[in-house]
Motif scaffolding. Structure first.
Motif, PDB file in Angstrom:
ATOM      1  N   LEU A 136       0.838  -1.197   0.000  1.00  0.00           N
ATOM      2  CA  LEU A 136       0.000   0.000   0.000  1.00  0.00           C
ATOM      3  C   LEU A 136       0.871   1.245   0.000  1.00  0.00           C
ATOM      4  N   LEU A 137       0.554   2.158  -0.885  1.00  0.00           N
ATOM      5  CA  LEU A 137       1.166   3.486  -0.919  1.00  0.00           C
ATOM      6  C   LEU A 137       0.008   4.475  -0.941  1.00  0.00           C
ATOM      7  N   ALA A 138      -0.256   5.157   0.184  1.00  0.00           N
ATOM      8  CA  ALA A 138      -1.472   5.957   0.294  1.00  0.00           C
ATOM      9  C   ALA A 138      -1.261   7.171   1.185  1.00  0.00           C
ATOM     10  N   LYS A 139      -2.074   8.195   0.933  1.00  0.00           N
ATOM     11  CA  LYS A 139      -2.068   9.417   1.739  1.00  0.00           C
ATOM     12  C   LYS A 139      -3.306   9.437   2.624  1.00  0.00           C
ATOM     13  N   VAL A 140      -3.120   9.743   3.866  1.00  0.00           N
ATOM     14  CA  VAL A 140      -4.242   9.838   4.806  1.00  0.00           C
ATOM     15  C   VAL A 140      -4.982  11.143   4.553  1.00  0.00           C
ATOM     16  N   THR A 141      -6.271  11.032   4.236  1.00  0.00           N
ATOM     17  CA  THR A 141      -7.076  12.231   3.980  1.00  0.00           C
ATOM     18  C   THR A 141      -7.936  12.625   5.176  1.00  0.00           C
ATOM     19  N   GLU A 142      -8.243  11.649   6.057  1.00  0.00           N
ATOM     20  CA  GLU A 142      -9.082  11.953   7.224  1.00  0.00           C
ATOM     21  C   GLU A 142      -8.866  10.897   8.286  1.00  0.00           C
ATOM     22  N   VAL A 143      -8.771  11.320   9.512  1.00  0.00           N
ATOM     23  CA  VAL A 143      -8.725  10.389  10.642  1.00  0.00           C
ATOM     24  C   VAL A 143     -10.153  10.201  11.131  1.00  0.00           C
ATOM     25  N   VAL A 144     -10.682   8.957  11.011  1.00  0.00           N
ATOM     26  CA  VAL A 144     -12.062   8.671  11.361  1.00  0.00           C
ATOM     27  C   VAL A 144     -12.220   8.512  12.866  1.00  0.00           C
ATOM     28  N   GLY A 145     -11.295   7.777  13.481  1.00  0.00           N
ATOM     29  CA  GLY A 145     -11.367   7.597  14.924  1.00  0.00           C
ATOM     30  C   GLY A 145     -10.628   6.360  15.380  1.00  0.00           C
ATOM     31  N   LYS A 146     -10.617   6.157  16.697  1.00  0.00           N
ATOM     32  CA  LYS A 146      -9.913   5.033  17.288  1.00  0.00           C
ATOM     33  C   LYS A 146     -10.789   3.784  17.271  1.00  0.00           C
ATOM     34  N   THR A 147     -10.164   2.619  17.081  1.00  0.00           N
ATOM     35  CA  THR A 147     -10.833   1.332  17.191  1.00  0.00           C
ATOM     36  C   THR A 147      -9.973   0.441  18.077  1.00  0.00           C
ATOM     37  N   ASP A 148     -10.483  -0.772  18.374  1.00  0.00           N
ATOM     38  CA  ASP A 148      -9.704  -1.670  19.213  1.00  0.00           C
ATOM     39  C   ASP A 148      -8.482  -2.211  18.485  1.00  0.00           C
ATOM     40  N   ARG A 149      -8.393  -1.987  17.169  1.00  0.00           N
ATOM     41  CA  ARG A 149      -7.240  -2.468  16.398  1.00  0.00           C
ATOM     42  C   ARG A 149      -6.273  -1.357  16.025  1.00  0.00           C
ATOM     43  N   GLY A 150      -6.664  -0.111  16.221  1.00  0.00           N
ATOM     44  CA  GLY A 150      -5.804   1.001  15.858  1.00  0.00           C
ATOM     45  C   GLY A 150      -6.616   2.199  15.436  1.00  0.00           C
ATOM     46  N   THR A 151      -6.053   3.026  14.594  1.00  0.00           N
ATOM     47  CA  THR A 151      -6.706   4.244  14.129  1.00  0.00           C
ATOM     48  C   THR A 151      -7.286   4.020  12.741  1.00  0.00           C
ATOM     49  N   GLU A 152      -8.601   4.222  12.601  1.00  0.00           N
ATOM     50  CA  GLU A 152      -9.239   4.082  11.288  1.00  0.00           C
ATOM     51  C   GLU A 152      -9.109   5.395  10.528  1.00  0.00           C
ATOM     52  N   VAL A 153      -8.687   5.291   9.271  1.00  0.00           N
ATOM     53  CA  VAL A 153      -8.465   6.482   8.454  1.00  0.00           C
ATOM     54  C   VAL A 153      -9.051   6.286   7.066  1.00  0.00           C
ATOM     55  N   LYS A 154      -9.298   7.401   6.393  1.00  0.00           N
ATOM     56  CA  LYS A 154      -9.615   7.395   4.978  1.00  0.00           C
ATOM     57  C   LYS A 154      -8.344   7.730   4.210  1.00  0.00           C
ATOM     58  N   THR A 155      -8.135   7.046   3.079  1.00  0.00           N
ATOM     59  CA  THR A 155      -6.901   7.265   2.323  1.00  0.00           C
ATOM     60  C   THR A 155      -7.210   7.541   0.856  1.00  0.00           C
ATOM     61  N   ALA A 156      -6.238   8.077   0.166  1.00  0.00           N
ATOM     62  CA  ALA A 156      -6.314   8.316  -1.278  1.00  0.00           C
ATOM     63  C   ALA A 156      -4.989   7.877  -1.898  1.00  0.00           C
ATOM     64  N   ALA A 157      -5.049   7.532  -3.172  1.00  0.00           N
ATOM     65  CA  ALA A 157      -3.835   7.112  -3.881  1.00  0.00           C
ATOM     66  C   ALA A 157      -2.830   8.255  -3.918  1.00  0.00           C
ATOM     67  N   THR A 158      -1.561   7.900  -3.882  1.00  0.00           N
ATOM     68  CA  THR A 158      -0.511   8.900  -3.989  1.00  0.00           C
ATOM     69  C   THR A 158       0.631   8.318  -4.810  1.00  0.00           C
ATOM     70  N   THR A 159       1.750   8.987  -4.848  1.00  0.00           N
ATOM     71  CA  THR A 159       2.852   8.586  -5.723  1.00  0.00           C
ATOM     72  C   THR A 159       4.155   8.448  -4.949  1.00  0.00           C
ATOM     73  N   LEU A 160       5.126   7.791  -5.577  1.00  0.00           N
ATOM     74  CA  LEU A 160       6.407   7.554  -4.920  1.00  0.00           C
ATOM     75  C   LEU A 160       7.164   8.838  -4.613  1.00  0.00           C
ATOM     76  N   ASN A 161       6.975   9.878  -5.435  1.00  0.00           N
ATOM     77  CA  ASN A 161       7.731  11.099  -5.143  1.00  0.00           C
ATOM     78  C   ASN A 161       7.273  11.754  -3.848  1.00  0.00           C
ATOM     79  N   SER A 162       6.086  11.345  -3.320  1.00  0.00           N
ATOM     80  CA  SER A 162       5.633  11.888  -2.037  1.00  0.00           C
ATOM     81  C   SER A 162       6.425  11.310  -0.874  1.00  0.00           C
TER      82      SER A 162
END
Length: 466
Positions: free
Chosen positions: A135-161
């Motif tokens: 996975l190569l992704a940019k976090v666009t929003e932090v949704v919240g905490k879960t018992d497994r970690g932090t749930e986030v929304k992501t979008a595609a990004t590139t290697l130069n990032s």
């Protein structure tokens, strides 16, 4: 009819190698290659680095890499992990290692890299649950905490990032034990050899270290009126020692994209095939018989960043015949290959390839009147994080025509009656795909075709009085 080098059987992975060089009769042909930055060229801010390119560590989880959205510091190895990922929604759960007063950062990591994930951060991960190709992704929003970690929304990004204005250039051998094989017909076997885990090829043949070998021994459709002795079949093997080649040349000052990039595969290979018997008549398009699919997703470590490369190869037999000719042909080929795509700022993406080929003389027998064309070909692709980058469909072949019986070899020895001819050649088609924009280069408006090419050369031919 052009007289070209005797290149009848190259594995599908050498497709671009022949195409880009024009398949000249010169044993070693080389096209323009991307400039490989051998030394660090400092940028104005002095932060550019020459990154090492190596195989990801074996026997332990590959560390993720994180680039913080606040723009502070360089991309670093991180204790952040992708616990799960849903491709449809782009949602991921990012977990972190337990924190405590006795915890100290491991080498290559800092407290900054171990912080909880935040919007704007970019994470690069090796294969993870829900992301088998990494996975190569940019976090666009932090949704919240879960018992497994932090749930986030992501979008595609590139290697130069994550690579920024750094530079990298290297070759990494593909572990043959990591290649998965799906036989598609009976009579297909797979073997490999690596250090600390030798495996022997067919009939006890010991393979060189780092090699993988695919053998096929299968029947093909035989002409209905052919005698039992003329049953059509194909036997042979392709043996490879592949390696991934990767380079990246970042823009000084963190520009919109890199100055240069390269992705490809190279290695040593050998192959042999034999087509014999009277194949059944084919109508319309030639009959293609896939016999095995190979896949590997090696992880190469580019500095702190795990880059997942996806390699796929489908090998096939293709027969085109009128049902009247009995053919017996064998060919051995050895050499090396290089195939891939190169990017240069202002010029875009272009194919890059080299090959060095040596082959034995063709031994063939064509019996009766008619025509036949047999090929042992392959469809190959190389890409990043599950996205296709370069594809090629390559079919080296031998074509025979005769009106009675002719036995011939390319070293000049013939025994014939009537008119006859034998030809070698290859068919090629392929594309560079827009997914190569993963490097951070401009997006293609369409796939860039390599062109549909055909090269054919006369091997031997003649006639005699009746």
């Amino acid at each position: 009819m052009r007289m070209l080098a005797r290149r009848l059987l190259l594995p599908g992975l050498t497709a671009l190698a022949l195409a880009a060089t024009g398949c000249s009769s010169t044993p070693h042909t080389r096209a323009a290659e991307p400039a490989a930055p051998a030394t660090l060229a400092p940028t104005g801010d002095g932060t550019s680095q020459q990154l090492d390119v190596a195989a990801a560590p074996q026997g332990s989880p590959t560390p993720s890499a994180v680039s913080r959205g606040d723009g502070k510091g360089k991309t670093e190895k991180s204790s952040l992990k992708v616990a799960s990922y849903d491709k449809e929604s782009g949602r991921a759960v990012i977990s972190t290692a337990p924190e405590g007063p006795t915890r100290t950062p491991s080498p290559g990591r800092s407290p900054e890299a171990a912080k909880p994930v935040a919007a704007g951060d970019v994470i690069a991960s090796a294969p993870a649950p829900g992301a088998p190709n990494g996975l190569l992704a940019k976090v666009t929003e932090v949704v919240g905490k879960t018992d497994r970690g932090t749930e986030v929304k992501t979008a595609a990004t590139t290697l130069n990032s994550v690579l920024g204005d750094d530079k990298a250039d290297g070759k990494v051998p593909v572990d043959p034990a990591s290649v998965t094989v799906e036989p598609l017909m009976k009579g297909v076997t797979f073997s490999w050899a690596k250090s600390q885990g030798l495996k022997f090829g067919p009939q006890g043949a010991k393979l060189p270290l780092g090699n993988l070998r695919l053998d096929v021994d299968a029947s093909v459709d035989t002409a209905p009126d052919a005698p039992a002795s003329a049953g059509a079949s194909v036997t042979g093997f392709v043996q490879l020692a592949p390696q991934v080649e990767f380079s990246y040349d970042g823009t000084p000052g963190g520009g919109a994209g890199p100055r240069g990039a390269y992705l490809g595969m190279s290695g040593d290979w050998s192959s042999q095939w034999k087509l014999q018997g009277r194949a059944a008549a084919s109508t319309g398009a030639p009959k293609r018989i896939p016999f095995a699919k190979l896949h590997s997703s090696p992880v190469i470590q580019v500095g702190p960043v795990p880059v997942v490369v996806n390699l796929d190869l489908t090998c096939y037999v293709q027969v085109e015949a009128d049902g009247r000719v009995t053919l017996d042909v064998q060919q051995d080929v050895k050499g090396d290959f290089k195939v891939g795509g190169s990017y240069a700022f202002g010029k875009g993406w272009t194919p890059v390839s080299t090959s060095n080929v040596q082959s034995t003389p063709v031994q063939a027998t064509v019996t009766a009147a008619g025509r036949v064309k047999g090929a042992l070909g392959a469809e190959a692709s190389v890409g990043l994080y599950g996205a296709v980058g370069v594809t090629a469909d390559f079919a080296p072949y031998l074509r025979g025509e005769a009106d009675v019986k002719a036995t011939a070899s390319s070293d000049g020895k013939t025994s014939l009656a009537g008119a006859w001819a034998l030809y070698g050649g290859f068919d090629l088609s392929g594309n560079l795909h827009l997914q190569l924009s993963l490097f951070g280069t401009p997006v293609f408006e369409r796939k860039l075709p390599l062109g549909t090419l055909n090269r054919e050369w006369a091997l031997v031919s003649g006639s005699t009085g009746r």
